[in-house]
Structures are given as C-alpha cells and as structure tokens.
Design a protein around this motif. Structure first.
Motif, PDB file in Angstrom:
ATOM      1  N   LEU A 106     -66.348   3.078  92.827  1.00 37.35           N
ATOM      2  CA  LEU A 106     -66.011   4.498  92.787  1.00 37.35           C
ATOM      3  C   LEU A 106     -64.585   4.707  92.290  1.00 37.35           C
ATOM      4  O   LEU A 106     -63.643   4.098  92.806  1.00 37.35           O
ATOM      5  CB  LEU A 106     -66.164   5.082  94.186  1.00 37.35           C
ATOM      6  N   TYR A 146     -59.639   9.108  93.516  1.00 41.46           N
ATOM      7  CA  TYR A 146     -59.614  10.563  93.527  1.00 41.46           C
ATOM      8  C   TYR A 146     -58.344  11.090  92.856  1.00 41.46           C
ATOM      9  O   TYR A 146     -58.303  12.214  92.366  1.00 41.46           O
ATOM     10  CB  TYR A 146     -59.706  11.068  94.967  1.00 41.46           C
ATOM     11  N   MET A 180     -64.797  16.121  94.377  1.00 41.73           N
ATOM     12  CA  MET A 180     -66.107  15.485  94.554  1.00 41.73           C
ATOM     13  C   MET A 180     -65.970  14.031  94.110  1.00 41.73           C
ATOM     14  O   MET A 180     -65.279  13.746  93.133  1.00 41.73           O
ATOM     15  CB  MET A 180     -67.130  16.201  93.684  1.00 41.73           C
ATOM     16  N   PRO A 181     -66.598  13.097  94.842  1.00 39.73           N
ATOM     17  CA  PRO A 181     -66.570  11.712  94.351  1.00 39.73           C
ATOM     18  C   PRO A 181     -67.160  11.667  92.958  1.00 39.73           C
ATOM     19  O   PRO A 181     -68.128  12.371  92.664  1.00 39.73           O
ATOM     20  CB  PRO A 181     -67.444  10.959  95.354  1.00 39.73           C
ATOM     21  N   PHE A 216     -69.240  10.164  91.406  1.00 38.39           N
ATOM     22  CA  PHE A 216     -70.527   9.543  91.164  1.00 38.39           C
ATOM     23  C   PHE A 216     -71.097  10.150  89.885  1.00 38.39           C
ATOM     24  O   PHE A 216     -70.906  11.326  89.604  1.00 38.39           O
ATOM     25  CB  PHE A 216     -71.483   9.819  92.320  1.00 38.39           C
ATOM     26  N   ASP A 257     -66.953   8.218  99.922  1.00 31.39           N
ATOM     27  CA  ASP A 257     -67.758   9.351  99.483  1.00 31.39           C
ATOM     28  C   ASP A 257     -67.285  10.557 100.278  1.00 31.39           C
ATOM     29  O   ASP A 257     -67.761  10.815 101.379  1.00 31.39           O
ATOM     30  CB  ASP A 257     -69.240   9.088  99.718  1.00 31.39           C
ATOM     31  N   PHE A 258     -66.334  11.313  99.689  1.00 35.64           N
ATOM     32  CA  PHE A 258     -65.780  12.463 100.361  1.00 35.64           C
ATOM     33  C   PHE A 258     -66.497  13.755  99.980  1.00 35.64           C
ATOM     34  O   PHE A 258     -65.906  14.840 100.046  1.00 35.64           O
ATOM     35  CB  PHE A 258     -64.273  12.563 100.089  1.00 35.64           C
ATOM     36  N   ALA A 259     -67.747  13.656  99.572  1.00 37.69           N
ATOM     37  CA  ALA A 259     -68.534  14.870  99.344  1.00 37.69           C
ATOM     38  C   ALA A 259     -68.558  15.664 100.640  1.00 37.69           C
ATOM     39  O   ALA A 259     -68.963  15.144 101.679  1.00 37.69           O
ATOM     40  CB  ALA A 259     -69.947  14.503  98.906  1.00 37.69           C
ATOM     41  N   PRO A 260     -68.124  16.917 100.620  1.00 41.03           N
ATOM     42  CA  PRO A 260     -67.891  17.659 101.866  1.00 41.03           C
ATOM     43  C   PRO A 260     -69.110  17.854 102.755  1.00 41.03           C
ATOM     44  O   PRO A 260     -68.952  18.024 103.963  1.00 41.03           O
ATOM     45  CB  PRO A 260     -67.358  19.005 101.377  1.00 41.03           C
ATOM     46  N   MET A 261     -70.309  17.831 102.193  1.00 39.31           N
ATOM     47  CA  MET A 261     -71.478  18.087 103.043  1.00 39.31           C
ATOM     48  C   MET A 261     -71.693  17.013 104.092  1.00 39.31           C
ATOM     49  O   MET A 261     -72.542  17.151 104.962  1.00 39.31           O
ATOM     50  CB  MET A 261     -72.758  18.242 102.204  1.00 39.31           C
ATOM     51  N   GLN A 317     -69.191  23.755 104.410  1.00 35.75           N
ATOM     52  CA  GLN A 317     -69.631  23.407 103.070  1.00 35.75           C
ATOM     53  C   GLN A 317     -71.102  23.025 103.066  1.00 35.75           C
ATOM     54  O   GLN A 317     -71.847  23.402 102.166  1.00 35.75           O
ATOM     55  CB  GLN A 317     -68.789  22.254 102.526  1.00 35.75           C
TER      56      GLN A 317
END
Lengths: 185, 150
Positions: free
Chosen positions: A75, A78, A92-93, A95, B39-43, B49
């Motif tokens: 990954l 950021y 958002m990561p 990906f 994986d900092f996707a907020p959900m 969120q």
C-alpha cells in the motif's frame, strides 16, 4: 462524502479492462514490528511470525509474515516528504479499486480470491501491479451499480511471485440508494 | 497456539472440521487493525462515514477477515502447514459489536506436483447471521511419504 473515488462514466470504466491501473511499490520493507502489531490485533499466537529459530526449523529462511498481510506491504504512503500538507481532507487508501474511473460515490468489498506462492520474509519489499479484469452491472440491496474485479500480482524485490489476488468490489451511489429506499417506503 | 508438530497430509480425513475461532469485533480492535494494516478507509472506524455510505455502523475490513481465516487454518494445520489459496465471498459486513467465528471443513485432498494439498470449505458467522463470509481454502501439508517437510 469525504471519500475520494475516481469519477468517470461506465464507458470509461470499460475502457480500462485488461489495462494496468497502477503499480505499487511498498514504501517500507517487511518488518518485525508491523508483523508483531498485526498479531496483536487478533491475538495471533504463532512463532513462525516472531521467532527466527522456529521459522527456520519449519523451512523458512527467517521470520515470515502472515500471508494475509500482502496488501499492507504494497500500500502506498498516505503522505511523503515533499508533498503538500493533507490538511483536513479524508484520505482513502490507494487501493486500485478506488482508482478505477467509474460512476458512484461509495464502494464495498464483495469477494476476494488469493493464491500464495513464495513466503514473505522480514526484509522483503513488496510491489504489485493492478489490472481491471471485468465489470458486471447489477442491482443489489445497495441499489444499481457494478461489480469491478481487479487482479493484483504481488512480487518481492527479487522478482519472485508471492501472491495473485483478485478483489471484487461493488461500486454504487449512496444518493441513488437512499432515493430508492425512500420510494419503496 | 498451533501445534509445533503439525498435521500430516495422510492424517487428514474428508469431512473433518477444523477447530473454530472467535473474535469480538470491538471498535478498538477495528482501530488497531486499521493502524497496522494501513487501510484507513473511514467506514471501518468512523460511524458517521459508514452511515453516510449506507451502512448501519462501522465494519471489519477484508484484511482482518482474511487473517481470521489464516489464524483458524494455522491453528488446525500447525507450524508445518502452508496456506496456498484463500477465497471467499462477503455476503454481509461483520459490524462492530458482533463476535465473528471462523469455521472450516475438509472437502478433499490431492497430491499435486508432489505436494499434499487439502481443500476446505470455510466460512465465518456471527451470533445473528450465518455465513457472513463463505468460501474455500487450500492448505499444503507435509507428507510422511516425502519425509515430512513442506
């Protein structure tokens, strides 16, 4: 919405089938500390991932990372030195699923298929190439959208193949889903 | 902890079930997982969120669920087993506050290029919902005939 998904039309999405979406080179080498913290989350008690002697005894060159950490190693960062401050943006990561241009402002994982080859060791650096394999339009409980399948091929610094993973995600629009919920109420 | 001596390919029987493995999905655990898997996707940790995305609450990300399967398979196979394939469909998110349990059952075994491969059906369930995830796995086990090394 706060989440950055690359916008586009379905025609644009279709034009990406078979093409390279992105190449990711892990910003950090595989390290003991990250492995240890991963084990900590689910209390994963296995000395293959912490004890070099045990790892060697069982055929590994040194401490081996859990196979399911693959995406973590590749990954992108950021933020990196030289880039402007992020400020209050929600990142958002990176990906590949968020980088495919498509309609919709939300995404959720649907299916994953992984095959593992060479072990990943402390000191390795993992890279991957990501390609859009297919798109399938569907109506689900979240509304109209499309299932996007991305194939990621992971290798280490030696060029050895470590993993091939296909990830299927559903791209949809929250606004359309909420409208459908209201209309059906 | 998995068994150091490990399971041998010859000892596996079709239909055998692997020991189950349960994990409570606390918010702290989801935050810790995000912190390490990046994986900092907020959900996965921000309720507001997640709800904006049409979800009732935050939910576990794919990597956490993959690792739960890997842990369960490692617990069954021992140190000498090697995970070769892991595939599953996510039928329903596993939400914060739920306890998720991983299951598996041997569906077949074969020798492939001199390697002992065991196929399994795998799934995860919560107290409220059966098979929130369902799929298959392939684990390579050492063969006594080959001297026991993977």
């Amino acid at each position: 919405m706060g989440i950055t998904l690359t916008p586009g039309t379905w025609e644009e999405t279709e034009s990406w089938i078979g093409k390279l979406i992105s190449t990711m080179v892990g910003p950090d080498e595989v390290d003991k500390a990250t492995i240890r913290r991963k084990l900590e989350v689910l209390n994963f008690d296995c000395p293959l991932h912490t004890d070099e002697a045990v790892a060697r005894e069982h055929g590994y060159r040194t401490i081996v990372a859990p196979a399911t950490m693959m995406a973590t190693w590749a990954l992108p960062a950021y933020w990196s030195p030289g880039q402007p401050p992020v400020g209050s943006r929600t990142l958002m990561p990176l990906f590949p699923l968020s980088q495919v241009p498509a309609p919709g402002n939300a995404i959720i994982g649907s299916e994953v298929q992984s095959e593992y080859f060479e072990p990943v060791y402390v000191g390795d650096r993992i890279s991957c190439e990501n390609r859009l394999v297919s798109i399938a339009h569907r109506c689900t409980r979240l509304g109209m959208g499309a299932f996007l399948t991305i194939e990621s091929t992971y290798t280490k610094q030696t060029g050895e193949l470590v993993c091939v993973e296909r990830f299927v995600s559903f791209r949809y629009s929250v606004d359309e889903h909420e409208e459908e919920v209201r209309e059906s109420a | 902890m998995p068994s150091p001596s490990g399971l041998m390919f010859e000892d596996v029987e079709e239909g055998a079930e692997i020991p189950t493995l349960s994990v409570p999905l606390t918010l702290q655990r989801l935050v810790m997982e995000a912190g390490v898997n990046r994986d900092f996707a907020p959900m996965h940790f921000d309720r507001d969120q997640a709800q904006q995305d049409g979800q009732p609450d935050v939910f576990a990300n794919t990597m956490l669920l993959q690792t739960l399967f890997e842990m369960a398979l490692r617990q069954w196979a021992g140190f000498s087993g090697r995970l070769r394939k892991l595939s599953f469909r996510m039928n329903r998110p596993n939400y914060v506050g739920e306890t998720v349990t991983a299951y598996g059952r041997v569906t077949g075994k074969r020798v492939e290029e001199g390697r002992g491969i065991v196929e399994l059906e795998i799934w995860q369930s919560t107290e409220q919902h059966d098979r929130t995830l369902a799929g298959t796995a392939a684990v390579e086990l050492p063969m006594a005939a080959a001297g026991g090394a993977p």
